[in-house]
Scaffold this active site. Structure first.
Site, short mmCIF file in Angstrom:
data_model
loop_
_atom_site.label_atom_id
_atom_site.label_comp_id
_atom_site.label_asym_id
_atom_site.label_seq_id
_atom_site.Cartn_x
_atom_site.Cartn_y
_atom_site.Cartn_z
N SER A 123 -1.76 -5.44 0.18
CA SER A 123 -2.67 -4.38 0.88
C SER A 123 -3.24 -5.24 1.77
CB SER A 123 -3.49 -3.94 -0.08
OG SER A 123 -4.33 -5.01 -0.57
N HIS A 144 3.51 -0.11 0.00
CA HIS A 144 2.06 -0.26 -0.10
C HIS A 144 1.59 1.10 -1.07
CE1 HIS A 144 -2.33 -0.21 0.79
NE2 HIS A 144 -2.11 -0.90 -0.32
N GLU A 156 2.62 3.83 1.81
CA GLU A 156 2.90 3.24 3.20
C GLU A 156 4.02 2.42 3.36
OE1 GLU A 156 -1.70 2.97 5.17
OE2 GLU A 156 -1.03 1.21 3.63
N ASN A 194 -6.24 1.27 5.55
CA ASN A 194 -7.38 0.14 5.92
C ASN A 194 -7.53 -0.49 7.15
OD1 ASN A 194 -7.87 -0.02 3.14
ND2 ASN A 194 -6.03 -1.47 2.64
#
Length: 508
Positions: A123, A144, A156, A194
């Site tokens: 991540s 991910h 992802e 993120n």
């Protein structure tokens, strides 16, 4: 390129929470699954834990007993990496350290076939950097998953610099065949979620650090006005302050300490004090006396005030135009200004009420700002901001007006852009910047932010709803007041806003 055939075994290396979750997803989808962990006995323990979760699914009628039994028969604990030789996909979910992942994947590459797809669930690390240690980085991709992997739909699919298109496509289609919602993403710090989610935390912390409002009030405004599932403070308490700060710090460092991603000093102090959130019993809020929730975390709510008899409308209030309809429905007279000076309401006191625009109350004579709402009709709380120069009568009338519309009112400090408005503007800006730099498509970014962090709207849905100039104008005003670069609109947002203005003959 099609998804991995169900007859092809999937291996998961690293059997912590994420590893077990990914293994369960592949197992329930129908693959034979091999678990491997460098710690002796850990893979068997993980297999037993997955079996127990399958039992619970059966007890809740979410899985047939026969499907559980066949899944258990397909799940094995590998004794060594050599047991992964016939796998079609190997996903590593080990410690978030570059050298550890590189060494492991080099060892995996030595035993699997040339057509085996290799993936990382990182991540925070660069997929390109991890794959750089491989002989054939073209077959390496990021997958991910979000925690808990069996429940959250988003994956992802991250292409490193050397990832072959065929490998990324196979990974994408495989995730989709497992019942997930994949989004394609280039290898950028934070990937999609993120990266673009940083302002949700950063702006809440910035308002707190500026003494604009307390954590409970900021969270309440984000939930009850902004439509977010949780506020930034309660969410980081749930995630863990150390975990959240680590991600923020990683993205900041990866972008060469870009000021847009600067970590919060207040959060740093919280981590240093050991107050990491729910897991330690204390974070922004105190959970020690009642495991069900935070103690003493009531938002500031204004006492009852008298509503004004009328308001004078100058313009249509832009994205807050629904407020005018609500005022009329509440039986308050709305007088129209034929000269249409702007987008504000004039109160009987002579003071003005305006939608947050990145400016401060102290700059104007007797003005109160109100924050952005996802849906002014459904919102149950509205934030107002005023300066020391705002008259008490004007503030009282503004509070009474929104209370007459059935809203709780939280009065915060004279914070430019307030809470929801500045947060949404920055999220919209980072999303436009990401598209311009080839990170992902608008559609995939909207999907990722809705599914990955439960945002009520994707950034581009917000952008279309608010108008093309809205985010740029607010950020430009904020940048004038804080020229550090944190709020400077991206070139992508500038082009998006002004190209449309020129084409349509005016801002929308």
């Amino acid at each position: 390129m099609t998804a991995l055939d169900l007859s092809s075994p999937v291996a998961v290396v690293g059997t912590g929470t994420m590893g077990q979750g990914i293994a369960q997803v592949a197992l329930v989808a129908g693959h034979p699954v091999r678990l491997f962990d460098a710690v002796p006995g850990r893979a068997r323990e993980a297999a037993a834990a997955i079996g127990a979760r399958l039992d619970r699914l059966v007890s809740k009628n979410r899985l047939a007993a026969s499907d559980r039994d066949s899944a258990r028969a397909r799940l094995t604990a590998a004794e060594s990496l050599a047991d992964l030789a016939d796998c079609g996909l190997v996903v590593e979910a080990v410690l978030e350290r570059l050298e550890v992942k590189q060494e492991l994947l080099r060892s995996v590459e030595d035993v699997v076939g040339e057509d085996c797809l290799l993936a990382t669930n990182t991540s925070s690390l660069s997929v390109t950097a991890i794959g750089g240690a491989l002989r054939n980085p073209g077959r390496f991709v990021g997958l991910h998953f979000f925690n808990p992997a069996p429940l959250l739909p988003l994956v992802e699919v991250v292409s490193g610099y050397a990832t072959d298109v065929t490998s990324a496509t196979r990974a994408y289609e495989t995730a989709r065949s497992w019942g997930k919602t994949p989004v394609a993403c280039a290898d950028t710090p934070g990937f999609i979620v993120n990266r673009i989610a940083r302002p949700f935390y950063a702006e809440a912390f910035a308002v707190y650090e500026a003494q604009g409002a307390d954590p409970a009030t900021i969270d309440a405004v984000l939930r009850e006005s902004g439509g977010f599932r949780m506020g930034a403070f309660e969410l980081t308490d749930l995630i863990g302050q150390d975990v959240n700060e680590s991600v923020t710090h990683s993205v900041w460092q990866s972008f060469f300490q870009d000021v847009r991603f600067t970590p919060s000093l207040a959060q740093r102090r919280l981590v240093e004090s050991g107050r990491l959130g729910r897991k330690t019993g204390h974070g922004w809020f105190d959970y020690r006396d009642d495991g069900a929730g935070a103690q003493g975390a009531e938002p500031h709510t204004a006492e009852k005030h008298q509503a004004p008899a009328y308001v004078l409308a100058e313009g249509d209030l832009g994205p807050a135009s629904e407020v005018l309809a609500l005022i009329r429905e509440a039986g308050i007279q709305v007088r129209e200004d034929e000269e249409d000076h702007g987008t504000r309401l004039v109160l009987p006191s002579g003071g003005q009420l305006a939608l947050a625009d990145g400016q401060t109350s102290v700059e104007f004579r007797d003005v109160v700002y109100f924050d952005l709402a996802l849906d002014y009709r459904k919102a149950t709380r509205i934030a107002l901001s005023a300066s020391q120069d705002t008259s008490q009568q004007t503030l009282s009338e503004a509070i009474g007006l929104f209370q007459a519309l059935g809203k709780d009112v939280s009065v915060i400090g004279d914070v430019p852009g307030m809470i929801v408005a500045r947060t949404v503007a920055r999220i919209v800006d980072l999303a436009h910047d990401a598209v311009a730099k080839g990170v992902a498509t608008e559609e995939d970014i909207d999907t990722a932010m809705r599914l990955g962090v439960n945002y009520p709207l994707g950034p581009f849905e917000w952008s279309r709803r608010l108008g093309r100039m809205w985010a740029f104008s607010l950020l430009d005003d904020l940048h004038d007041r804080d020229p550090s670069g944190r709020y400077a609109p991206s070139l992508a947002l500038y082009r998006h806003s002004f190209a449309t203005e020129k084409r349509e003959g005016g801002a929308s």
